[in-house]
Design a protein around this motif. Structure first.
Motif, PDB file in Angstrom:
ATOM      1  N   ASN A 252      28.119  38.215  38.678  1.00  0.00           N
ATOM      2  CA  ASN A 252      29.401  38.699  38.157  1.00  0.00           C
ATOM      3  C   ASN A 252      30.519  38.338  39.136  1.00  0.00           C
ATOM      4  O   ASN A 252      31.652  38.113  38.746  1.00  0.00           O
ATOM      5  CB  ASN A 252      29.322  40.214  37.974  1.00  0.00           C
TER       6      ASN A 252
ATOM      7  N   ASP B   3      28.392  33.667  36.357  1.00  0.00           N
ATOM      8  CA  ASP B   3      28.067  32.369  36.956  1.00  0.00           C
ATOM      9  C   ASP B   3      26.589  32.323  37.300  1.00  0.00           C
ATOM     10  O   ASP B   3      26.014  33.314  37.737  1.00  0.00           O
ATOM     11  CB  ASP B   3      28.889  32.174  38.230  1.00  0.00           C
TER      12      ASP B   3
ATOM     13  N   ASP C 175      37.036  37.310  35.625  1.00  0.00           N
ATOM     14  CA  ASP C 175      37.310  36.124  34.805  1.00  0.00           C
ATOM     15  C   ASP C 175      36.569  36.136  33.470  1.00  0.00           C
ATOM     16  O   ASP C 175      36.631  35.175  32.706  1.00  0.00           O
ATOM     17  CB  ASP C 175      36.987  34.839  35.587  1.00  0.00           C
TER      18      ASP C 175
ATOM     19  N   ASP D 113      35.209  43.113  35.817  1.00  0.00           N
ATOM     20  CA  ASP D 113      34.086  42.879  34.904  1.00  0.00           C
ATOM     21  C   ASP D 113      32.831  43.513  35.489  1.00  0.00           C
ATOM     22  O   ASP D 113      32.712  43.644  36.712  1.00  0.00           O
ATOM     23  CB  ASP D 113      33.783  41.385  34.774  1.00  0.00           C
TER      24      ASP D 113
ATOM     25  N   ARG E 290      34.346  34.745  39.886  1.00  0.00           N
ATOM     26  CA  ARG E 290      35.430  35.718  40.053  1.00  0.00           C
ATOM     27  C   ARG E 290      35.019  37.008  39.359  1.00  0.00           C
ATOM     28  O   ARG E 290      34.324  36.983  38.351  1.00  0.00           O
ATOM     29  CB  ARG E 290      36.729  35.206  39.432  1.00  0.00           C
ATOM     30  N   ILE E 291      35.519  38.106  39.882  1.00  0.00           N
ATOM     31  CA  ILE E 291      35.075  39.410  39.391  1.00  0.00           C
ATOM     32  C   ILE E 291      35.831  39.851  38.140  1.00  0.00           C
ATOM     33  O   ILE E 291      35.508  40.858  37.529  1.00  0.00           O
ATOM     34  CB  ILE E 291      35.180  40.463  40.522  1.00  0.00           C
TER      35      ILE E 291
ATOM     36  N   VAL F  75      33.473  35.823  32.840  1.00  0.00           N
ATOM     37  CA  VAL F  75      32.256  35.007  32.735  1.00  0.00           C
ATOM     38  C   VAL F  75      31.267  35.342  33.851  1.00  0.00           C
ATOM     39  O   VAL F  75      31.640  35.834  34.912  1.00  0.00           O
ATOM     40  CB  VAL F  75      32.520  33.470  32.779  1.00  0.00           C
TER      41      VAL F  75
HETATM   42 MG   LIG Z   1      32.870  36.472  36.834  1.00  0.00          MG
END
Ligand SMILES: [Mg+2]
Length: 323
Positions: A212, A234, A230, A128, A227-228, A232
């Motif tokens: 990210n 954070d 996922d 992502d 998580r890179i 989403v």
């Molecule tokens: Mg993420």
């Protein structure tokens, strides 16, 4: 091959890259040094236009960011119009002391040969990236940029703005640290934060980080839940209790590390640090932040000035990195 010429010897890089390519029966790379005022985006666009299937970047986060900006935008336009040539993969040869993205991907640091081998022969891993549209106000038009690691609003970004001044003047940071960061004119920011178009939440904090990814080696793990890949982003809010974690975090991952080690008292501050936890429940594919007062913003360590509003969204699996 896009490289930051101040941090690597071109002929050494050429030998490593072209011999790794030759082993795979591939032709030598084209070499694009970055320049001040052209830190990688134009070079990446030129490489894509010339038909590159793989773009290797040798540099720090500041060189990688403009390249992933171009790659992610190419990926997006390819999704709309699939006739465009495929988006190249990204190889990373970490240089310098930053490299937060490379650390997140567990790429080898300080080993040119191994990093080049992975960039040329590794597997593609889609990751992502974050995208932000910034409203500056006044006469400055809105800008949209991509980041790989995180964006910071507030004090965090102010530190980066000051760091750049130090680069120019060579003394500012010393005075800054010696004077004690505790005596900094630390101001609270009041930000309205809306996640996934929900009712905005009002937060009072020093810095807001939109991440990210978050993993870092050592005893700092900013955003343990991030998580890179996922889909989403954070959020981490840095308030009074967490400010030292914050400074420690950047201390570890920027080139200023060497300097900080030489300043009396810093070690004590470092020992007081612990992990920064993600702001509970605030994570999502879209994050809108607005502030009544203009607030500093940085993307992967590059300061962008002051914004009134910033709308973040994740671009899921938009960049393929060789790992
Ligand atoms: Mg993420």
């Amino acid at each position: 091959m896009i490289f930051y010429p101040q941090k690597v010897d071109k002929s050494r890089l050429e030998r490593a890259v072209d011999s790794a390519l030759a082993k795979k029966q591939l032709p030598p790379a084209a070499y694009y040094p970055t320049k001040s005022g052209s830190p990688g985006a134009q070079e990446a666009a030129d490489a894509i236009a010339s038909g590159a299937e793989l773009i290797i970047v040798a540099g720090g986060d500041g060189t990688i960011r403009p390249v992933i900006h171009v790659l992610a935008n190419h990926f997006l336009s390819n999704q709309k119009t699939p006739s465009v040539r495929p988006t190249p993969s990204l190889g990373i040869v970490p240089l310098g002391t930053g490299n937060v993205l490379a650390r997140n991907l567990r790429l080898p640091l300080g080993n040119l040969g191994r990093a080049v081998a992975i960039a040329v022969s590794g597997k593609d891993r889609p990751i992502d990236v974050g995208q932000v549209t910034m409203t500056f106000g006044g006469d400055r038009p809105n800008e949209t940029h991509v980041f790989g690691v995180m964006a910071g609003l507030g004090l965090d970004a102010k530190i980066f703005a000051n760091t750049n001044n130090w680069l120019k003047r060579r003394i500012g940071w010393v005075a800054y640290i010696d004077g004690g960061l505790r005596s900094l004119p630390v101001t609270f920011e009041r930000l309205a934060v809306s996640v996934n178009d929900q009712e905005p939440r009002n937060l009072k904090l020093h810095s807001l980080i939109v991440g990210n990814c978050g993993f870092l080696p050592g005893n700092i793990n900013l955003m343990p839940d991030a998580r890179i890949d996922d889909g989403v982003l954070d959020l981490a809010a840095v308030g009074p209790r967490r400010i030292w974690n914050w400074i420690e975090f950047w201390n570890r991952v920027t080139w200023i590390n060497w300097l900080v080690k030489r300043v009396v008292g810093w070690r004590k501050i470092m020992s007081q640090t612990a992990n920064v936890k993600t702001l509970e429940n605030l994570r999502g594919a879209k994050v809108a932040v607005s502030s009544e007062r203009a607030v500093n913003i940085q993307l992967d360590g590059d300061p962008f000035g002051q914004v009134q509003m910033a709308v973040f969204q994740v671009l899921p699996l938009a960049v393929k990195v060789r790992v």
